[in-house]
Design an enzyme around this catalytic site. Structure first.
Site, PDB file in Angstrom:
ATOM      1  N   CYS A 284      -1.659   1.464 -12.419  1.00 41.89           N
ATOM      2  CA  CYS A 284      -1.319   2.331 -11.288  1.00 41.89           C
ATOM      3  C   CYS A 284       0.103   2.116 -10.805  1.00 41.89           C
ATOM      4  CB  CYS A 284      -2.297   2.105 -10.144  1.00 41.89           C
ATOM      5  SG  CYS A 284      -2.083   0.539  -9.273  1.00 41.89           S
TER       6      CYS A 284
ATOM      7  N   CYS B 294      -2.587  -5.627 -13.293  1.00 37.27           N
ATOM      8  CA  CYS B 294      -1.340  -6.333 -13.572  1.00 37.27           C
ATOM      9  C   CYS B 294      -1.309  -7.726 -12.945  1.00 37.27           C
ATOM     10  CB  CYS B 294      -0.185  -5.524 -12.984  1.00 37.27           C
ATOM     11  SG  CYS B 294      -0.320  -5.442 -11.190  1.00 37.27           S
TER      12      CYS B 294
ATOM     13  N   CYS C  82     -15.368   0.725 -15.914  1.00 41.90           N
ATOM     14  CA  CYS C  82     -16.391   0.784 -16.958  1.00 41.90           C
ATOM     15  C   CYS C  82     -17.668   0.020 -16.648  1.00 41.90           C
ATOM     16  CB  CYS C  82     -15.853   0.212 -18.262  1.00 41.90           C
ATOM     17  SG  CYS C  82     -14.344   0.944 -18.875  1.00 41.90           S
TER      18      CYS C  82
ATOM     19  N   LEU D 154      12.775  -9.375  12.467  1.00 43.08           N
ATOM     20  CA  LEU D 154      11.612  -9.933  13.158  1.00 43.08           C
ATOM     21  C   LEU D 154      11.488 -11.397  12.771  1.00 43.08           C
ATOM     22  CD1 LEU D 154       8.915  -7.119  12.941  1.00 43.08           C
ATOM     23  CD2 LEU D 154      10.900  -7.320  14.413  1.00 43.08           C
TER      24      LEU D 154
ATOM     25  N   PHE E 192     -13.270   8.504 -21.036  1.00 38.47           N
ATOM     26  CA  PHE E 192     -14.150   9.265 -20.152  1.00 38.47           C
ATOM     27  C   PHE E 192     -14.004  10.778 -20.259  1.00 38.47           C
ATOM     28  CE2 PHE E 192     -13.088   5.237 -17.840  1.00 38.47           C
ATOM     29  CZ  PHE E 192     -14.265   4.569 -18.149  1.00 38.47           C
TER      30      PHE E 192
ATOM     31  N   PHE F 174     -20.019  15.645 -18.981  1.00 36.44           N
ATOM     32  CA  PHE F 174     -19.694  17.011 -19.419  1.00 36.44           C
ATOM     33  C   PHE F 174     -20.564  18.114 -18.819  1.00 36.44           C
ATOM     34  CE2 PHE F 174     -18.979  20.115 -22.962  1.00 36.44           C
ATOM     35  CZ  PHE F 174     -17.607  20.067 -22.977  1.00 36.44           C
TER      36      PHE F 174
ATOM     37  N   GLY G 289     -19.671  12.925 -25.919  1.00 37.01           N
ATOM     38  CA  GLY G 289     -21.052  13.381 -25.903  1.00 37.01           C
ATOM     39  C   GLY G 289     -22.034  12.239 -26.112  1.00 37.01           C
TER      40      GLY G 289
ATOM     41  N   GLU H  48     -23.616   8.513 -21.328  1.00 35.34           N
ATOM     42  CA  GLU H  48     -23.494   9.475 -20.240  1.00 35.34           C
ATOM     43  C   GLU H  48     -24.740   9.670 -19.380  1.00 35.34           C
ATOM     44  OE1 GLU H  48     -21.981  12.385 -23.016  1.00 35.34           O
ATOM     45  OE2 GLU H  48     -20.182  12.582 -21.808  1.00 35.34           O
TER      46      GLU H  48
HETATM   47  C1  LIG Z   1      -1.888  -0.591  -2.149  1.00 35.88           C
HETATM   48  C2  LIG Z   1      -1.612  -1.029  -0.748  1.00 35.88           C
HETATM   49  C3  LIG Z   1      -2.614  -0.944   0.187  1.00 35.88           C
HETATM   50  C4  LIG Z   1      -2.388  -1.357   1.487  1.00 35.88           C
HETATM   51  N1  LIG Z   1      -3.412  -1.252   2.391  1.00 35.88           N
HETATM   52  C5  LIG Z   1      -3.225  -1.697   3.647  1.00 35.88           C
HETATM   53  C6  LIG Z   1      -4.278  -1.615   4.600  1.00 35.88           C
HETATM   54  O1  LIG Z   1      -5.381  -1.141   4.299  1.00 35.88           O
HETATM   55  N2  LIG Z   1      -4.036  -2.069   5.850  1.00 35.88           N
HETATM   56  C7  LIG Z   1      -2.830  -2.601   6.215  1.00 35.88           C
HETATM   57  O2  LIG Z   1      -2.651  -3.003   7.355  1.00 35.88           O
HETATM   58  N3  LIG Z   1      -1.829  -2.683   5.331  1.00 35.88           N
HETATM   59  C8  LIG Z   1      -1.993  -2.241   4.068  1.00 35.88           C
HETATM   60  N4  LIG Z   1      -0.939  -2.302   3.185  1.00 35.88           N
HETATM   61  C9  LIG Z   1       0.370  -2.790   3.656  1.00 35.88           C
HETATM   62  C10 LIG Z   1       0.604  -4.248   3.264  1.00 35.88           C
HETATM   63  O3  LIG Z   1      -0.376  -5.015   3.794  1.00 35.88           O
HETATM   64  C11 LIG Z   1       1.952  -4.842   3.709  1.00 35.88           C
HETATM   65  O4  LIG Z   1       1.910  -5.114   5.034  1.00 35.88           O
HETATM   66  C12 LIG Z   1       3.069  -3.982   3.516  1.00 35.88           C
HETATM   67  O5  LIG Z   1       3.031  -3.618   2.168  1.00 35.88           O
HETATM   68  C13 LIG Z   1       4.432  -4.632   3.887  1.00 35.88           C
HETATM   69  O6  LIG Z   1       4.530  -6.024   3.688  1.00 35.88           O
HETATM   70  P1  LIG Z   1       5.795  -6.733   2.966  1.00 35.88           P
HETATM   71  O7  LIG Z   1       5.979  -8.083   3.485  1.00 35.88           O
HETATM   72  O8  LIG Z   1       5.635  -6.653   1.520  1.00 35.88           O
HETATM   73  O9  LIG Z   1       6.975  -5.837   3.460  1.00 35.88           O
HETATM   74  P2  LIG Z   1       8.218  -5.366   2.641  1.00 35.88           P
HETATM   75  O10 LIG Z   1       7.783  -4.368   1.638  1.00 35.88           O
HETATM   76  O11 LIG Z   1       8.970  -6.526   2.166  1.00 35.88           O
HETATM   77  O12 LIG Z   1       9.023  -4.632   3.782  1.00 35.88           O
HETATM   78  C14 LIG Z   1       8.543  -3.492   4.435  1.00 35.88           C
HETATM   79  C15 LIG Z   1       9.546  -3.010   5.463  1.00 35.88           C
HETATM   80  O13 LIG Z   1       9.677  -3.991   6.476  1.00 35.88           O
HETATM   81  C16 LIG Z   1      11.010  -4.478   6.577  1.00 35.88           C
HETATM   82  N5  LIG Z   1      10.892  -5.899   6.872  1.00 35.88           N
HETATM   83  C17 LIG Z   1      10.113  -6.808   6.224  1.00 35.88           C
HETATM   84  N6  LIG Z   1      10.186  -7.999   6.871  1.00 35.88           N
HETATM   85  C18 LIG Z   1      11.038  -7.840   7.906  1.00 35.88           C
HETATM   86  C19 LIG Z   1      11.494  -8.690   8.940  1.00 35.88           C
HETATM   87  N7  LIG Z   1      11.090  -9.954   9.057  1.00 35.88           N
HETATM   88  N8  LIG Z   1      12.329  -8.180   9.845  1.00 35.88           N
HETATM   89  C20 LIG Z   1      12.754  -6.907   9.788  1.00 35.88           C
HETATM   90  N9  LIG Z   1      12.362  -6.059   8.809  1.00 35.88           N
HETATM   91  C21 LIG Z   1      11.498  -6.514   7.905  1.00 35.88           C
HETATM   92  C22 LIG Z   1      11.641  -4.143   5.245  1.00 35.88           C
HETATM   93  O14 LIG Z   1      13.036  -3.976   5.351  1.00 35.88           O
HETATM   94  C23 LIG Z   1      10.937  -2.847   4.909  1.00 35.88           C
HETATM   95  O15 LIG Z   1      11.547  -1.779   5.549  1.00 35.88           O
HETATM   96  C24 LIG Z   1      -1.130  -1.879   1.858  1.00 35.88           C
HETATM   97  C25 LIG Z   1      -0.117  -1.966   0.917  1.00 35.88           C
HETATM   98  C26 LIG Z   1      -0.331  -1.548  -0.376  1.00 35.88           C
HETATM   99  C27 LIG Z   1       0.759  -1.642  -1.372  1.00 35.88           C
HETATM  100  S1  FES Z   2     -13.636  -2.676 -18.777  1.00 33.20           S
HETATM  101 FE1  FES Z   2     -12.909  -2.587 -16.765  1.00 33.20          FE
HETATM  102  S2  FES Z   2     -11.747  -0.769 -16.808  1.00 33.20           S
HETATM  103 FE2  FES Z   2     -12.685  -0.752 -18.711  1.00 33.20          FE
HETATM  104  S1  FES Z   3      -0.779  -1.851 -12.094  1.00 32.04           S
HETATM  105 FE1  FES Z   3      -2.347  -1.381 -10.647  1.00 32.04          FE
HETATM  106  S2  FES Z   3      -2.070  -3.003  -9.241  1.00 32.04           S
HETATM  107 FE2  FES Z   3      -0.418  -3.260 -10.540  1.00 32.04          FE
END
Ligand SMILES: Cc1cc2nc3c(=O)[nH]c(=O)nc-3n(C[C@H](O)[C@H](O)[C@H](O)COP(=O)(O)OP(=O)(O)OC[C@H]3O[C@@H](n4cnc5c(N)ncnc54)[C@H](O)[C@@H]3O)c2cc1C
Ligand code: FES
Ligand code: FES
Length: 1306
Positions: A49, A57, A156, A388, A775, A891, A1056, A1250
């Site tokens: 993804c 990954c 799967c 922050l 699939f 299907f 199938g 299936e």
């Molecule tokens: C697939 C996926 C699903 C998610 N689902 C949820 C969910 O269900 N609920 C939820 O709450 N969150 C969710 N998140 C968000 C995740 O939890 C993180 O909080 C978010 O990705 C950012 O965290 P990071 O530290 O990686 O920030 P970064 O990606 O490093 O930064 C994000 C932003 O914050 C800024 N930044 C980071 N740290 C600071 C700092 N100290 N001061 C100033 N600016 C700063 C960066 O410049 C940037 O603009 C999801 C994320 C992903 C990828």
């Molecule tokens: S065995 Fe998990 S995705 Fe196919």
């Molecule tokens: S390729 Fe799906 S989580 Fe990284």
């Protein structure tokens, strides 16, 4: 001010699988996954993804944690982790855990032994998931190991076998998991688990700042706050980063900060930001700390202060943030910032808001730190350059705290709405302090001051609750979530989202009343929990040769050594497509100038580069590989061009720079079925009148006591294989091409590519070792993708690879067909069906593809096991401006099954009778098991299986128990439902898919080539078993080779469910010839030695040098004669019917429904299934459970989101949610009918891939019963319509939940 980089490090150093690696001049934009796969050839780590949303990954890392002064071991998503952030770390990939050649780690061994994989594409990520858990935590509990699956998707297996393999390491493992551990051998926990010291000798914590810079991009990782601010001053546009995970939200980014920044300041190692202090006042958490740090600090606090409630409740809230791989990388600071900057629906923010947290920040001067309550942390509240620095969570003392949220599924699903509540009470249980916060998409979480005011000074009674609910609504900062406002459901989920806080408040009142001893509620409070999956009772029969064996490649899959298309070690350029965003229009121009300027871009391939025919579809001229300039757009997601570059990342970036000009974009676009019906937009030749035409329906209606009419809709479904569409084209001599691709229709690809390249068919060779799930759409939709790669490889005379990510796949590749169906059914007053007239329309998308065949199968699936004295079914295929819908697991049958059961439910509902009674009343018995088109359902046994299963699963007792439960519970309901199954199979699909068996004279080993594709169904393993059994040779001497069009020609599709049987029979026929060849030698040796020769000896005798040179190679082709497609030489049909035989089964499921939110938890499923004599029961059970869970996804969780233009809006994994382990029935009992070989089957077997899908309807059926029970309580009719999608919001709506019902009087 000019950029003045600090001392620049040129060499990135870290440990990779135990070895120190040095990367000179690393690219700060590169992701770890790209380095591992494309630079180091460590292809066990999978690309899927690229959004942090699937876990394919996952790798393990260890680094020194400054905040807690310890070496931390954890799992991370390598698709989100910048390579340069690995400086000083130790990284372990699946290749570093164990190897097939040397030694498997117990995690790998137990997953392999326990059938924990099918296609295997998710397997390395699953291995790393459990491996990192053991390394980081020692011996987990079963519950911890179950919850550790919150970041990994398997499409799967149905998860049970995986979860059980992990559980086998737990201190409270179930007896079944312990038995697995015993079978696999000892796991030395002291050596293998938990490393709390550094993993490698010379690993040190970072002692100096590092900078990596390349091509104007800089990654700066300083150690002090002073350095941070100095750099920021010099480079005001530099961006702070901690986990860099935010780029994964709603998109597949694949570049640091999604390519938005030239200079990035990594905060991970900054000393002043790595603080974690606890005092009487609370916790202070530095700006470089992760969400996992907070969870652990709160849990420690809870352990130390068992009198408090809030620390664990706040920690629990944070466990819903994304998934654990992300939580251990991502910081609280980034989470809060994306919430105010992008309206992200954070879980952290509203939870912290209810906890009165505060944040500190600095701008240019480290001494000038400001602190503000999080309630004031709104857009514009802090300067754009704020850093922050600290989060302050106050000690909430005796407060009672709770956080609630609901997403599309339990884990890894952003919330529709969330809310945090906190109260303190005085001695008389009067509320003295209150906090109420809510969080939504696109709205900064806010406190509801009026609700808080309503609570303070009041007690937990109904009047206070109702006042608080009204107050929350009066000041709700609510923003629409457009993503869910689709063309099929324009209202979206906003009403549900808006009203969720009412339910949350009521839940909170219930929990508070219980906590404070005010009222004791039955166990219906809080959130449905994700219980560890039970092993279940599995019953099957083995016969010699056809035993329960792990997949032949199981060890290769768990160690990552099996190669999928993207893993082939062939140097190649990368292609990334440019797709149309419009659904209709005329392609005026493609401006590629900017894209070509990007360094690393090699070329941009368009329609003019096609040497042969511009055709990638079934029907000549219908579907171009690339739309030509001046050509018409048929759908969004249509292929316009392919950018070819030296890396995936570069190709992707440049593709975004191609300027596409389309005139008349989206004009006249037909997207929905209703639009297509109104416009008379048919897919000519692909719609069927009279799929069924039995008796006289009008006369049947006249003689009926009652006639009901209705309309129902079934939705589509993305196939969602973990390995997305992938092709690698390698130019060969004579203008030929070898194409590795992920497929289940390799010979079809070959034939189409020959036309595209303008070469004879024999000059294109299509190959595959195995697909990472298929699939359905890899029967035909792989052709356009393979064609892009082939045209590019032809033009550039270099190998070119195209690998889709989830967002691309969902934009460009169609899926399951949606249907609209009108029905009219006449019944006796008892409920016996007299007559039925059905008119159905399917959304075929923009080309024919398989739609014609599918409409027929959908129509034939409707009658099911029931007796329809008079019946008429017409199914029409409609043409729309959507990507061509196509084959997807089962299907057409799931749609037909839904329609059939909707009619049965209609009858039951109208007559106010139990639906099972109507099912039984109308079910065929052995005596009248004939389809409405006159085909006998041979060896019919549904009636007896139905009775047996109901008895074995104690249906009646459990139905009574559900009733009793429902009488005692108002806000939790249970339902149990039984469904029958008859599924028709047609050999026509795969007939002629042959096999070649070669015996090697040197040692008797055997190579088998066959025309089927290994897509996870275990075809290679079953063929190997059949060959070993047929030849009488040891199984471990048999090797099944890659699928290859130049070895086994003219293979049909793998689909199938029946290809495995067809290929096993083909191989068996080949083996029979070989046995005949060997027979005289065997007789001679037996006579000579007085005993039968061993296999190698026998083969050696037949292959003596200069003596006997027997032909130890044979082919077989299975071409069934029983269906209407098989003809004699003159073209006369040999059979009468479309299908060859039927598979039968029955299923019973029980669910618990959280009435307040619409969430359900499948508690138990029981399946009785007729697979004849299984060729490999372990594989078949896995197929059965996988299909069942796929069905749960379709009926209850997955919802493709298309907007009014037809553009797919679910953004890959962001809003498209296949089931995870938490959606699987807690207990799953299966019996494969014993002593039941199928007389007409291949080795007595029947197909399985299936049909069990449909039995998942029992989960929906059970949910509907639970809903009916609530409706009854609410004075609503128990008969209700619930068209698909039956997602949480639809379920809650059907429950008729209204805040006025909420009563918590004592
Ligand atoms: C697939 C996926 C699903 C998610 N689902 C949820 C969910 O269900 N609920 C939820 O709450 N969150 C969710 N998140 C968000 C995740 O939890 C993180 O909080 C978010 O990705 C950012 O965290 P990071 O530290 O990686 O920030 P970064 O990606 O490093 O930064 C994000 C932003 O914050 C800024 N930044 C980071 N740290 C600071 C700092 N100290 N001061 C100033 N600016 C700063 C960066 O410049 C940037 O603009 C999801 C994320 C992903 C990828
Ligand atoms: S065995 Fe998990 S995705 Fe196919
Ligand atoms: S390729 Fe799906 S989580 Fe990284």
């Amino acid at each position: 001010m000019a950029f003045a980089p600090p001392a620049r490090s040129t060499v990135l150093e870290f440990y990779l699988n135990g070895e120190k690696v040095k990367v000179a001049d690393p690219d700060p934009r590169q992701m770890l996954i790209e380095y591992l796969r494309d630079a180091k050839g460590l292809s066990g780590t999978k690309r899927s993804c690229l959004q942090g949303g699937c876990g394919a990954c996952v790798v393990a890392v260890q680094e020194y944690d400054v905040a807690t002064s310890r070496w931390l071991y954890r799992s991370v998503n390598s698709c989100l982790k910048p390579l340069v952030s690995c400086h000083g770390l130790s990284v372990t990939t699946v290749e570093g855990v164990g190897s097939e050649r040397k030694c498997l780690h117990q995690v790998q061994k137990r997953i392999a032994e326990n059938h924990g994989m099918q296609c295997g594409f998710c397997t390395p990520g699953m291995v790393m998931n459990t491996y990192a858990l053991l390394r980081s935590g020692g011996k987990p509990t079963a519950e911890e190991s179950m919850k550790n699956y919150d970041g990994n998707i398997c499409r799967c297996t149905g998860y049970r076998n995986l979860v059980q393999a992990s559980e086998s390491f737990c201190k409270d493992a179930s007896p079944e998991a312990l038995a697995l551990a015993e079978r696999c051998g000892q796991h030395d926990a002291d050596v293998c688990d938990k490393i709390s010291s550094r993993e490698h000798h010379s690993m040190e914590k970072m002692s100096e700042s590092v900078t990596f810079a390349k091509d104007g991009f800089t990654w700066y990782a300083p150690l002090s706050l002073g350095e941070v601010l100095e750099f920021k001053k010099a480079n005001p546009r530099a961006m702070y980063v901690l986990g860099d995970t935010a780029k994964g939200i709603r998109q597949a980014a694949y570049e640091v900060m999604n390519g938005r920044a030239s200079h990035v300041i990594s905060l991970r190692h900054v000393t002043e930001l790595n603080v974690l202090t606890k005092s009487g006042a609370g916790l202070t958490i530095g700006g470089a700390l992760t969400i996992q740090h907070i969870v652990e600090a709160l849990e420690r606090m809870q352990t130390e202060h068992s009198d408090l409630q809030w620390p664990s409740a706040l920690a629990e809230a944070m466990k819903y943030v994304a998934q654990h791989h992300i939580r251990s990388e991502a910081g609280w600071a980034g989470n809060l910032l994306i919430t105010i900057q992008r309206g992200f629906p954070s879980d952290l923010f509203p939870a912290l808001l209810a906890a009165d947290a505060e944040v500190s920040f600095v701008t240019t001067n480290a001494q000038d730190e400001k602190r503000i309550p999080i309630a004031d942390f709104k857009p514009g509240a802090v300067p754009f350059n704020a850093l922050l620095t600290k989060l302050h969570i106050p000690n909430l003392g005796s407060a009672f705290f709770k956080y609630y949220r609901v997403g599309q599924r339990k884990w890894l699903s952003h919330s529709f709405a969330s809310a945090g509540f906190r109260v303190t009470v005085d001695g008389s249980k009067k509320i003295t302090e209150a906090r109420v916060s809510t969080g939504y998409w696109a709205a900064t979480p806010s406190r509801s001051l009026q609700a808080e005011a309503a609570l303070v000074g009041s007690t937990f009674d109904t009047a206070t609750l109702q006042k608080a609910i009204a107050a929350v609504h009066s000041e709700l900062e609510f923003a629409e979530e457009r993503q869910f406002q689709t063309v099929d459901n324009p209202e979206g989920k906003d009403k549900y989202r808006r009203n969720l806080p009412d339910s949350y408040l009521f839940k909170f009142f219930q929990e508070a009343q219980s906590f404070y001893g005010i009222k004791s509620w039955p166990d219906e409070m809080g959130t449905l929990s994700a219980l560890p999956l039970k092993a279940g009772n599995l019953q099957f029969q083995e016969v010699p040769g056809l035993e329960n064996k792990p997949q032949c490649s199981a060890n290769g899959l768990t160690t990552g050594s099996v190669r999928y298309t993207d893993d082939q070690p062939i140097p190649a350029l990368f292609g990334y497509p440019v797709l149309s965003e419009a659904s209709t229009g005329k392609l005026e121009s493609l401006d590629v100038a900017e894209a070509l300027k990007v360094e690393g871009v090699v070329d941009i391939i368009t329609a003019v580069d096609i040497p042969g025919q511009n055709c990638a579809g079934f029907v000549p001229g219908e579907e171009p590989v690339f739309v030509e300039i001046g050509g018409s757009i048929m759908t969004s997601g249509q292929q316009l061009a392919l950018v070819v570059a030296d890396s995936y990342r570069t190709a992707k970036k440049a593709a975004g720079l191609v300027q596409v000009k389309i005139t008349g974009a989206n004009e006249g676009a037909i997207v929905t079925l209703d639009q297509a019906i109104e416009a008379g937009s048919f897919l000519q030749g692909a719609h069927f009148k009279d799929v069924v035409n039995k008796g006289d329906v009008d006369a049947g209606f006249k003689s009926s006591d009652l006639v009901f009419e209705g309309t129902t809709y079934v939705i589509g479904q993305h196939a969602f294989p973990l390995e997305k569409q992938t092709a690698l084209a390698v130019p060969e001599e004579k203008k030929g091409m070898t194409v590795w691709h992920s497929t289940q229709g390799h010979d079809f690809t070959r034939a189409k590519l020959a036309g595209v390249l303008g070469v004879p068919g024999a000059f294109v060779v299509c190959k595959q070792s195995r697909a990472g799930g298929a699939f359905g759409p890899k029967n035909s939709r792989q052709v356009p993708v393979a064609a892009m790669a082939a045209v590019a490889a032809h033009k550039l005379e270099k190998a070119v690879k195209v690998a889709f990510e989830a967002t691309l796949e969902q934009q460009a590749v169609g899926g399951r067909h949606g249907f609209k169906t009108k029905y009219k059914v006449g019944v006796t007053k008892e409920g016996k069906i007299q007559s039925c007239d059905i008119e159905s329309w399917c959304n075929g998308g923009c080309t024919h593809d398989f739609t014609g065949f599918l409409t027929l199968e959908m129509g034939e699936a409707i009658p099911g096991v029931y007796n329809w004295p008079n019946m008429k079914i017409n199914v029409h295929a409609m043409k729309t401006n959507l990507p061509s819908n196509t084959a997807v697991r089962s299907f057409g049958s799931p749609q037909g099954y839904f329609v059939c059961e909707a009619i049965i439910e209609e009858i039951a509902g109208r007559l106010e009778k139990p639906v099972e009674e109507i099912r039984e009343m109308n079910m065929c018995g052995k005596e009248n098991a004939v389809t409405p088109w006159g085909q006998p359902m041979e060896f019919y046994n549904v009636d007896s299986m139905w009775k047996k299963l109901k008895q074995d699963a104690k249906f009646q007792e459990r139905e009574a128990a559900c009733k009793a439960f429902n009488e005692q519970h108002r806000w939790r309901k249970r339902g149990i439902s039984a469904v029958p199954l008859a599924y028709g199979h047609s050999y026509a699909y795969a007939a002629g898919t042959g096999a070649l068996v070669n015996v090697h004279g040197s040692d008797g080993s055997v190579t088998v080539h066959h025309g089927g594709c290994e897509i996870g169904q275990g075809i290679h393993t079953k063929v190997a078993q059949v060959v070993a059994m047929s030849l009488g040779c040891p199984l471990d001497l048999v090797r099944v080779a890659d699928t290859n069009t130049e070895v086994v020609p003219n293979a049909r599709f793998t689909g199938g469910s029946i290809t495995t049987e067809v290929v096993c029979e083909s191989a068996r026929q080949a083996c029979k010839q070989l046995v005949e060849t060997l027979r005289p030698h065997k007789e001679f040796l037996t006579k000579k030695d007085g005993k039968e020769p061993g296999w190698p000896e026998l083969v050696a005798a037949a292959n003596t040098l200069l003596g006997h040179q027997e032909k130890l190679s044979a082919t077989g082709v299975f071409a069934p004669q029983g269906n209407q497609y098989a003809t004699d030489l003159e073209g006369n049909a040999l059979g009468k019917y479309h299908g060859d035989y039927f598979t039968y089964g029955a299923g019973i499921s029980e669910v618990e429904l959280d009435v307040l939110t619409g969430e359900i938890r499948a508690l138990r499923s029981d399946i009785l299934y007729d697979v004849g004599q299984s060729i490999n029961p372990g594989i078949d059970l896995g197929q059965l459970e996988g299909a069942f869970v796929y069905g749960i996804g379709y009926y209850l969780y997955e919802e493709p989101l298309r907007d009014a233009r037809g553009v797919e809006r679910s953004q890959g994994v962001w809003a498209y949610k296949p089931p995870m382990a938490a959606e699987v029935p807690v207990e799953f009992n299966v019996e494969l009918l014993r002593d039941n070989p199928f007389p007409k089957g291949v080795l007595g077997s029947k197909a399985i891939g299936e049909p069990p899908f449909m039995l998942a309807y029992s989960v929906l059926g059970a949910a509907k019963k639970a809903i009916a029970s609530v409706r009854h309580q609410h004075g609503l009719s128990e008969h209700f319509q619930m068209p698909m999608p039956c997602t949480v919001d639809a379920i809650q709506k059907a429950c008729g939940v209204e805040a006025k019902h909420f009563d918590c009087s004592v």
